[in-house]
Design a protein around this motif. Structure first.
Motif, PDB file in Angstrom:
ATOM      1  N   LYS A  12       1.945   1.508 -13.343  1.00 31.27           N
ATOM      2  CA  LYS A  12       3.182   1.716 -13.415  1.00 31.27           C
ATOM      3  C   LYS A  12       4.405   2.522 -12.666  1.00 31.27           C
ATOM      4  O   LYS A  12       5.551   1.999 -12.394  1.00 31.27           O
ATOM      5  CB  LYS A  12       3.864   2.370 -14.690  1.00 31.27           C
ATOM      6  CG  LYS A  12       3.611   1.837 -15.780  1.00 31.27           C
ATOM      7  CD  LYS A  12       3.554   2.150 -17.090  1.00 31.27           C
ATOM      8  CE  LYS A  12       3.139   1.998 -18.191  1.00 31.27           C
ATOM      9  NZ  LYS A  12       2.582   2.669 -19.565  1.00 31.27           N
ATOM     10  N   ALA A  13       3.660   2.995 -11.373  1.00 29.89           N
ATOM     11  CA  ALA A  13       4.682   3.557 -10.480  1.00 29.89           C
ATOM     12  C   ALA A  13       5.352   2.150  -9.262  1.00 29.89           C
ATOM     13  O   ALA A  13       4.094   1.380  -9.136  1.00 29.89           O
ATOM     14  CB  ALA A  13       3.480   4.382  -9.741  1.00 29.89           C
ATOM     15  N   ALA A  14       6.195   2.818  -9.224  1.00 34.28           N
ATOM     16  CA  ALA A  14       6.770   1.618  -7.909  1.00 34.28           C
ATOM     17  C   ALA A  14       6.220   1.640  -6.910  1.00 34.28           C
ATOM     18  O   ALA A  14       5.444   2.678  -6.134  1.00 34.28           O
ATOM     19  CB  ALA A  14       7.877   2.190  -7.616  1.00 34.28           C
ATOM     20  N   PRO A  15       6.106   0.340  -6.197  1.00 25.90           N
ATOM     21  CA  PRO A  15       5.461   0.282  -5.187  1.00 25.90           C
ATOM     22  C   PRO A  15       6.540   1.020  -3.564  1.00 25.90           C
ATOM     23  O   PRO A  15       7.778   1.230  -4.014  1.00 25.90           O
ATOM     24  CB  PRO A  15       5.686  -1.442  -4.578  1.00 25.90           C
ATOM     25  CG  PRO A  15       5.742  -1.993  -6.043  1.00 25.90           C
ATOM     26  CD  PRO A  15       6.190  -0.591  -6.658  1.00 25.90           C
ATOM     27  N   GLY A  16       5.584   1.559  -2.891  1.00 30.06           N
ATOM     28  CA  GLY A  16       5.908   2.386  -1.987  1.00 30.06           C
ATOM     29  C   GLY A  16       5.916   4.188  -2.010  1.00 30.06           C
ATOM     30  O   GLY A  16       5.981   4.846  -1.370  1.00 30.06           O
ATOM     31  N   THR A  17       5.481   4.702  -3.707  1.00 29.46           N
ATOM     32  CA  THR A  17       4.834   5.280  -3.759  1.00 29.46           C
ATOM     33  C   THR A  17       3.618   6.051  -3.873  1.00 29.46           C
ATOM     34  O   THR A  17       2.432   4.279  -2.991  1.00 29.46           O
ATOM     35  CB  THR A  17       5.591   6.450  -5.161  1.00 29.46           C
ATOM     36  OG1 THR A  17       5.029   4.995  -6.278  1.00 29.46           O
ATOM     37  CG2 THR A  17       7.095   5.819  -5.403  1.00 29.46           C
ATOM     38  N   ILE A  18       2.784   6.994  -3.425  1.00 28.25           N
ATOM     39  CA  ILE A  18       1.746   7.319  -2.950  1.00 28.25           C
ATOM     40  C   ILE A  18       0.657   6.258  -4.449  1.00 28.25           C
ATOM     41  O   ILE A  18      -0.310   5.640  -4.189  1.00 28.25           O
ATOM     42  CB  ILE A  18       1.200   8.972  -3.161  1.00 28.25           C
ATOM     43  CG1 ILE A  18       1.874   9.136  -1.546  1.00 28.25           C
ATOM     44  CG2 ILE A  18      -0.617   8.835  -3.492  1.00 28.25           C
ATOM     45  CD1 ILE A  18       2.465  10.649  -1.815  1.00 28.25           C
ATOM     46  N   ARG A  19       1.071   6.531  -5.493  1.00 28.31           N
ATOM     47  CA  ARG A  19      -0.034   5.882  -7.011  1.00 28.31           C
ATOM     48  C   ARG A  19       0.589   4.775  -6.862  1.00 28.31           C
ATOM     49  O   ARG A  19      -0.342   3.692  -7.093  1.00 28.31           O
ATOM     50  CB  ARG A  19       0.684   6.798  -7.800  1.00 28.31           C
ATOM     51  CG  ARG A  19       1.218   8.288  -8.489  1.00 28.31           C
ATOM     52  CD  ARG A  19       1.273   9.191  -9.279  1.00 28.31           C
ATOM     53  NE  ARG A  19       0.639  10.544  -9.395  1.00 28.31           N
ATOM     54  CZ  ARG A  19       1.357  11.200 -10.248  1.00 28.31           C
ATOM     55  NH1 ARG A  19       2.787  11.074 -10.193  1.00 28.31           N
ATOM     56  NH2 ARG A  19       0.398  12.732 -10.973  1.00 28.31           N
ATOM     57  N   GLY A  20       2.054   4.108  -6.772  1.00 30.42           N
ATOM     58  CA  GLY A  20       2.206   2.927  -7.128  1.00 30.42           C
ATOM     59  C   GLY A  20       1.381   2.518  -5.729  1.00 30.42           C
ATOM     60  O   GLY A  20       0.975   0.773  -5.817  1.00 30.42           O
ATOM     61  N   ASP A  21       1.468   2.621  -4.528  1.00 28.66           N
ATOM     62  CA  ASP A  21       0.710   1.680  -3.477  1.00 28.66           C
ATOM     63  C   ASP A  21      -1.344   1.954  -3.434  1.00 28.66           C
ATOM     64  O   ASP A  21      -2.032   1.362  -3.384  1.00 28.66           O
ATOM     65  CB  ASP A  21       1.305   2.719  -1.852  1.00 28.66           C
ATOM     66  CG  ASP A  21       2.749   2.301  -1.610  1.00 28.66           C
ATOM     67  OD1 ASP A  21       3.119   1.467  -2.627  1.00 28.66           O
ATOM     68  OD2 ASP A  21       3.306   2.319  -0.487  1.00 28.66           O
ATOM     69  N   LEU A  22      -1.543   3.563  -4.637  1.00 26.35           N
ATOM     70  CA  LEU A  22      -2.612   3.026  -4.319  1.00 26.35           C
ATOM     71  C   LEU A  22      -3.496   3.919  -5.070  1.00 26.35           C
ATOM     72  O   LEU A  22      -4.845   4.038  -5.056  1.00 26.35           O
ATOM     73  CB  LEU A  22      -2.892   4.430  -3.377  1.00 26.35           C
ATOM     74  CG  LEU A  22      -1.905   4.465  -1.239  1.00 26.35           C
ATOM     75  CD1 LEU A  22      -2.294   6.198  -0.999  1.00 26.35           C
ATOM     76  CD2 LEU A  22      -3.172   3.606  -0.837  1.00 26.35           C
ATOM     77  N   SER A  23      -3.419   3.872  -6.236  1.00 23.02           N
ATOM     78  CA  SER A  23      -3.370   4.134  -7.871  1.00 23.02           C
ATOM     79  C   SER A  23      -3.424   3.462  -8.733  1.00 23.02           C
ATOM     80  O   SER A  23      -2.032   2.084  -8.793  1.00 23.02           O
ATOM     81  CB  SER A  23      -3.353   5.814  -8.063  1.00 23.02           C
ATOM     82  OG  SER A  23      -3.807   5.982  -9.716  1.00 23.02           O
ATOM     83  N   LEU A  24      -4.463   2.251  -8.957  1.00 22.71           N
ATOM     84  CA  LEU A  24      -4.793   2.107 -10.916  1.00 22.71           C
ATOM     85  C   LEU A  24      -4.671   2.543 -11.919  1.00 22.71           C
ATOM     86  O   LEU A  24      -4.846   1.878 -12.776  1.00 22.71           O
ATOM     87  CB  LEU A  24      -5.468   0.556 -10.618  1.00 22.71           C
ATOM     88  CG  LEU A  24      -5.650  -0.724 -11.064  1.00 22.71           C
ATOM     89  CD1 LEU A  24      -3.885  -1.117 -11.273  1.00 22.71           C
ATOM     90  CD2 LEU A  24      -6.593  -2.202 -10.844  1.00 22.71           C
TER      91      LEU A  24
END
Ligand SMILES: Nc1ncnc2c1ncn2[C@@H]1O[C@H](COP(=O)(O)OP(=O)(O)OP(=O)(O)O)[C@@H](O)[C@H]1O
Ligand SMILES: [Mg+2]
Length: 136
Positions: free
Chosen positions: A96-108
């Motif tokens: 759910k993390a927004a694209p551009g954030t560390i989690r949003g870009d790299l974690s599922l």
């Protein structure tokens, strides 16, 4: 106001070879690394770090995860560092993390979400003293 915050690059970040990618984001933002350590923690350290979560349903697998391999612990310093790091990290759930954030870009994942950042000045003070007791 200049603040310090405790950051963990969790075992998934080390395992996946993402330490450099994540550190580069913090550095590019303008935050300074004032302490950094590669470390494999035991269950007691996990319980101390996540003291507020030890009774939660999600905690036993979280403990297994954070003790599953080495992590990188660091202290970052900068203007409003606590809130800035939380914003860079993104929402807890990587899905759910927004694209551009560390989690949003790299974690599922909701658990294997790569990073930790202190959530308040009180937490930062407690966590920095726990992880880096010799830091002045
Ligand atoms: N529902 C959940 N299922 C699985 N793991 C979870 C869940 N909620 C939280 N976690 C794990 O526990 C950690 C601590 O949860 P917390 O609510 O403090 O999230 P956070 O503040 O975004 O993350 P952190 O404290 O690691 O910076 C999360 O980062 C995640 O690894
Ligand atoms: Mg938290």
């Amino acid at each position: 106001m200049t603040q310090r915050t405790l950051v963990l690059l969790k075992p998934d970040a080390v395992r996946r070879g993402l330490v450099g990618n994540v550190l580069a984001r913090f550095e590019a933002k303008g935050l300074s690394i004032v302490a950094l350590e590669h470390r494999h923690i035991d269950a007691a350290m996990a319980d101390a770090h996540y003291a507020e979560h030890v009774e939660r349903d999600f905690y036993p697998p979280l403990r297994t995860f954070v003790t599953s391999g080495p992590l990188v612990a660091l202290v970052l310093e900068g203007d409003e560092a606590i809130e800035v790091v939380r914003a860079l990290n993104g929402a807890t759930d990587g899905r759910k993390a927004a694209p551009g954030t560390i989690r949003g870009d790299l974690s599922l994942s909701n658990r294997e979400n790569l990073v930790h950042g202190s959530d308040s000045p009180e937490s930062a003070e407690r966590e920095i003293a726990l992880w880096f007791p010799n830091l002045g």
